[in-house]
Enzyme design. Sequence first.
Site, mmCIF file in Angstrom:
data_model
loop_
_atom_site.group_PDB
_atom_site.id
_atom_site.type_symbol
_atom_site.label_atom_id
_atom_site.label_comp_id
_atom_site.label_asym_id
_atom_site.label_seq_id
_atom_site.Cartn_x
_atom_site.Cartn_y
_atom_site.Cartn_z
ATOM 1 N N LYS A 198 0.893 -1.158 0.000
ATOM 2 C CA LYS A 198 0.000 0.000 0.000
ATOM 3 C C LYS A 198 0.932 1.209 0.000
ATOM 4 C CE LYS A 198 -3.892 2.328 0.876
ATOM 5 N NZ LYS A 198 -5.212 2.267 0.261
ATOM 6 N N ASP A 210 -20.368 -6.272 -3.818
ATOM 7 C CA ASP A 210 -21.708 -6.084 -3.242
ATOM 8 C C ASP A 210 -21.681 -5.452 -1.857
ATOM 9 O OD1 ASP A 210 -22.791 -7.247 -5.446
ATOM 10 O OD2 ASP A 210 -23.558 -9.034 -4.436
HETATM 11 N N1 LIG Z 1 -18.200 -7.405 0.257
HETATM 12 C C1 LIG Z 1 -18.162 -6.813 1.445
HETATM 13 N N2 LIG Z 1 -18.769 -7.365 2.519
HETATM 14 C C2 LIG Z 1 -18.726 -6.766 3.722
HETATM 15 N N3 LIG Z 1 -18.105 -5.604 3.980
HETATM 16 C C3 LIG Z 1 -17.490 -4.997 2.951
HETATM 17 C C4 LIG Z 1 -17.485 -5.573 1.635
HETATM 18 N N4 LIG Z 1 -16.805 -4.742 0.828
HETATM 19 C C5 LIG Z 1 -16.397 -3.718 1.585
HETATM 20 N N5 LIG Z 1 -16.807 -3.862 2.857
HETATM 21 C C6 LIG Z 1 -16.541 -2.929 3.978
HETATM 22 O O1 LIG Z 1 -16.730 -1.611 3.514
HETATM 23 C C7 LIG Z 1 -15.671 -0.758 3.937
HETATM 24 C C8 LIG Z 1 -14.919 -0.220 2.728
HETATM 25 O O2 LIG Z 1 -14.245 -1.304 2.083
HETATM 26 P P1 LIG Z 1 -12.697 -1.227 1.784
HETATM 27 O O3 LIG Z 1 -12.257 -2.568 1.314
HETATM 28 O O4 LIG Z 1 -11.966 -0.664 2.950
HETATM 29 O O5 LIG Z 1 -12.720 -0.178 0.586
HETATM 30 P P2 LIG Z 1 -11.519 0.674 -0.066
HETATM 31 O O6 LIG Z 1 -10.259 -0.085 0.201
HETATM 32 O O7 LIG Z 1 -11.861 0.768 -1.517
HETATM 33 O O8 LIG Z 1 -11.553 2.020 0.597
HETATM 34 C C9 LIG Z 1 -14.811 -1.600 4.868
HETATM 35 O O9 LIG Z 1 -15.243 -1.425 6.180
HETATM 36 C C10 LIG Z 1 -15.077 -3.014 4.391
HETATM 37 O O10 LIG Z 1 -14.871 -3.972 5.404
HETATM 38 MG MG LIG Z 2 -8.514 0.503 1.090
#
Ligand SMILES: Nc1ncnc2c1ncn2[C@@H]1O[C@H](COP(=O)(O)OP(=O)(O)O)[C@@H](O)[C@H]1O
Ligand SMILES: [Mg+2]
EC number: 6.3.3.3
Length: 245
Positions: A45, A181
């Site tokens: 990252k 989703d």
């Molecule tokens: N498929 C999923 N099921 C449950 N929670 C999810 C899912 N996708 C994302 N989240 C939750 O939504 C939030 C944003 O997801 P994240 O992976 O951190 O996004 P990004 O990295 O694009 O900012 C986090 O708290 C993550 O755990």
């Molecule tokens: Mg992220």
Amino acid sequence: MNKVNMGSIRGLFVTGTDTGVGKTIVTAAITAALRAEGLDAGVWKPVQSGALLGSGVTDAERLLQSTGINGRPEAVAPFTFEAPLTPMLAAKHAGVTFTLNELIAAGKPLIKRYEALLIEGAGGVAVPLTDDALVVDLISELHIPALIVARSSLGTINHTLLTASFLRHHEIPIVGVIMNDGELTERHDDPSADTNAELIEQYSGLKVLGRFPRMHTDVNSETLIHTIQKTIQLAPIRQALKFNL
Ligand SMILES: Nc1ncnc2c1ncn2[C@@H]1O[C@H](COP(=O)(O)OP(=O)(O)O)[C@@H](O)[C@H]1O
Ligand SMILES: [Mg+2]
């Protein structure tokens, strides 16, 4: 500008149509699945903002925890800033400046340590990293392909086509799109979610590799692995990382 000589990097850049679309959870699931196959995939990252290391909520810490990789978060994310702002501004708030070359050079130990890297961006492709560089410029400099994580919900066609168009404008190969989703809930009916993937393929010519379901919070890496194996085509990802040559 002096270029850092990194050799050629075996990597896949995981970008998204926005912040909060699921880049971290999808990157973790893919990496964990590849590692479960015995492949030596690591995570990087390059820059993160919004919380400090030690809080447990930074992407580097979540990536390590969900993949079971035994590494130091400060090695996975060499630049971490507390302010919940775009990295360029969050760094300024912390009194830190860095160039794109310095950002890339800080990943060198990871590039050496793993056979291939899943690299999670910050926000989307047009997010400012330095005074003169956006995330898309980082991807260009790394000379690696991109994977787009997109919401499954209404609005995603516009965001995904714009993201693909911007990457293509910078001649960055796109491995495909993963629909997530995460934001869909049973309480909010969204009929677009059934047709968005097909329309994205039709209008972008890209391949949608699958649709990642909404999971319970606090899933373990075994569940993430099982879920991604069941829902996402991993072959194009292995190929992009040159694991099957
Ligand atoms: N498929 C999923 N099921 C449950 N929670 C999810 C899912 N996708 C994302 N989240 C939750 O939504 C939030 C944003 O997801 P994240 O992976 O951190 O996004 P990004 O990295 O694009 O900012 C986090 O708290 C993550 O755990
Ligand atoms: Mg992220």
